[in-house]
Design an enzyme around this catalytic site. Structure first.
Site, PDB file in Angstrom:
ATOM      1  N   SER A  34       0.792  -1.225   0.000  1.00 33.27           N
ATOM      2  CA  SER A  34       0.000   0.000   0.000  1.00 33.27           C
ATOM      3  C   SER A  34       0.822   1.272   0.000  1.00 33.27           C
ATOM      4  O   SER A  34       0.343   2.313  -0.454  1.00 33.27           O
ATOM      5  CB  SER A  34      -0.935   0.009   1.217  1.00 33.27           C
ATOM      6  OG  SER A  34      -0.207  -0.008   2.430  1.00 33.27           O
ATOM      7  N   HIS A  73      -5.364  -4.115  -1.125  1.00 33.00           N
ATOM      8  CA  HIS A  73      -5.156  -3.123  -2.182  1.00 33.00           C
ATOM      9  C   HIS A  73      -5.106  -3.781  -3.558  1.00 33.00           C
ATOM     10  O   HIS A  73      -4.395  -3.317  -4.454  1.00 33.00           O
ATOM     11  CB  HIS A  73      -3.891  -2.314  -1.906  1.00 33.00           C
ATOM     12  CG  HIS A  73      -4.027  -1.392  -0.732  1.00 33.00           C
ATOM     13  ND1 HIS A  73      -4.571  -0.131  -0.840  1.00 33.00           N
ATOM     14  CD2 HIS A  73      -3.737  -1.571   0.574  1.00 33.00           C
ATOM     15  CE1 HIS A  73      -4.588   0.444   0.350  1.00 33.00           C
ATOM     16  NE2 HIS A  73      -4.079  -0.412   1.223  1.00 33.00           N
ATOM     17  N   LYS A  93     -12.456  -0.967   1.159  1.00 30.56           N
ATOM     18  CA  LYS A  93     -11.774  -0.187   0.114  1.00 30.56           C
ATOM     19  C   LYS A  93     -12.597  -0.264  -1.168  1.00 30.56           C
ATOM     20  O   LYS A  93     -13.577   0.466  -1.325  1.00 30.56           O
ATOM     21  CB  LYS A  93     -10.341  -0.661  -0.040  1.00 30.56           C
ATOM     22  CG  LYS A  93      -9.478  -0.358   1.195  1.00 30.56           C
ATOM     23  CD  LYS A  93      -8.055  -0.788   1.042  1.00 30.56           C
ATOM     24  CE  LYS A  93      -7.182  -0.279   2.184  1.00 30.56           C
ATOM     25  NZ  LYS A  93      -7.589  -0.730   3.531  1.00 30.56           N
TER      26      LYS A  93
END
Length: 419
Positions: free
Chosen positions: A206, A234, A265
């Site tokens: 990340s 991610h 996310k």
């Protein structure tokens, strides 16, 4: 006699109160010293207050006009998608605000089981288990799975939640240099004496936007009889042809044993995390994983939003495909302007600056120009590796990206970060 006893007792207590106040004063002095050290180092982290819903265009308290947001993990733009919001409202209406309980007591609803099954299908795994966050998923996995007979081999730049999760377990711990396959192989050779060997890595890192070489990791794991764990926070939703993550991107879905990821996310942007993998492992986690056993169930609205986000993703990969072109546009233009961008082809685009104070000041000046970005410095990243981390979303327009680049060039020249 009673009165005399009363006053003697009162007097005997007084010094304790004084000592208590002295201890609090000592604590305050220590804390203020620590805080001042953070300020002096230029690594103080201020929190900006958003007064609108999350998205590519937001409003920020104290700043007039609309702001372009380039620092959220809202990769697919689903946090404000009307169908996602509606699904959350429907779940709230049907299942209530919360469960007031943990899963195994009376906190499991049909929507929890439905989402877990959907996650397992999405990742092409046997089963899945939900947690309040992926931090909790990482905290729960290693301690429940690994014993003193086992070993875990971790990339040195793994996320803090992986590091903390590994600290909780009693397995033998090996740390290999970042993305260094020669070092990993040496550590695997050393770890052959242990019962189970688990290689743990972020899929996409990340802070730097680089991607783990999973093909090489899986090859070494097979050669030395190890298991592979990947944190896909991610990557889930936008890496790979259909957004399954780095294991799909690199063609090793059948070789990665365990995947942990987040719902907070790309998959709706609320909260929640999960582990997906072999059925017996998931069953063991339901019995032993402490964050699962001792944390309240995910709120129904969060479950509803995440479930709809997964539906949208599995129906079409159009959003996923739009990410690559926009990411490349930003990286190409920034590098042409003279900036150093870490990583490759990932929508995390760290603008490397080195100096913590420079990163903070440039981020502040970017906000004055209508661009929301954040400077990252120690302890979030190593000392001397300060940067502004830009994150591209599928819902950014080309005009948004160009405006961001123009602001970076202007601010970079102002602070002499560019010639």
């Amino acid at each position: 006699m009673w009165a005399g006893g009363f006053w003697r007792a009162a007097l005997s207590r007084a010094p304790c109160g004084c000592r208590s106040q002295s201890a609090v004063a000592q604590l305050r002095g220590i804390l203020e010293g620590e805080l001042e050290g953070i300020r002096a180092a230029g690594t103080w982290k201020s929190e900006r207050i958003i007064t609108s819903r999350q998205g590519p265009h937001i409003h920020v308290d104290g700043v007039s006009g609309g702001i372009l947001n380039f620092c959220a993990n809202n990769y697919l733009g689903l946090s404000s998608h009307p169908e996602v919001i509606q699904a959350g409202l429907q779940a709230l209406e049907e299942f209530g605000a919360g469960l007031s309980s943990v899963r195994f007591i009376c906190g499991t609803q049909s929507i929890h089981k439905s989402l877990e099954a959907k996650i397992a299908r999405f990742h092409q795994r046997e089963d899945a288990i939900l947690y309040p966050s992926c931090f909790d998923a990482n905290a729960g996995l290693f301690e429940a799975l690994l014993t003193p007979e086992d070993a875990v081999l971790s990339d040195e730049l793994n996320h803090a939640s992986i590091i903390d999760g590994i600290r909780l377990c009693k397995a033998h711990k090996y740390r290999y240099s970042h993305l260094d396959m020669a070092d990993l192989e040496a550590k695997l050779q050393e770890a052959q004496k242990h019962r189970l060997r688990l290689v743990a890595t972020d899929g996409a890192f990340s802070m730097d936007g680089d991607i783990a070489p999973l093909q090489d990791i899986c090859r070494l794991a097979s050669q030395y009889g190890a298991l592979v764990f990947v944190d896909e926070c991610h990557a889930t939703g936008f890496l790979g042809p259909t957004g399954r993550g780095t294991d799909e991107l690199l063609g090793v879905m059948d070789q990665v044993t365990i995947v942990n990821s987040t719902l907070g996310k790309a998959l709706g942007g609320a909260s929640g995390g999960y582990t997906t993998g072999p059925g017996p492992l998931v069953s063991l986690l339901r019995q032993r994983a402490r964050p699962y056993l001792f944390s309240n169930s995910l709120p129904p609205a969060v479950v509803g939003c995440a479930s709809k986000a997964l539906d949208l993703l599995m129906e079409s990969n159009t959003i996923v495909q739009s990410m690559a072109a926009k990411t490349q546009r930003f990286r190409t233009k920034m590098e042409a302007a003279g900036f150093t961008i870490s990583g490759a082809s990932h929508p995390i685009c760290p603008v490397m600056l080195g100096d913590a104070r420079l990163a903070s000041c440039m981020a502040d000046d970017m906000l004055k120009r209508g661009i929301f970005v954040i400077g990252f410095s120690y302890p979030v990243v190593p000392k001397g590796k300060a940067r502004i981390r830009v994150q591209i979303s599928a819902v950014h327009s080309e005009e948004d990206i160009d405006r961001c680049v123009e602001a970076f060039v202007e601010v970079g020249r102002l602070h002499k970060a560019l010639p």
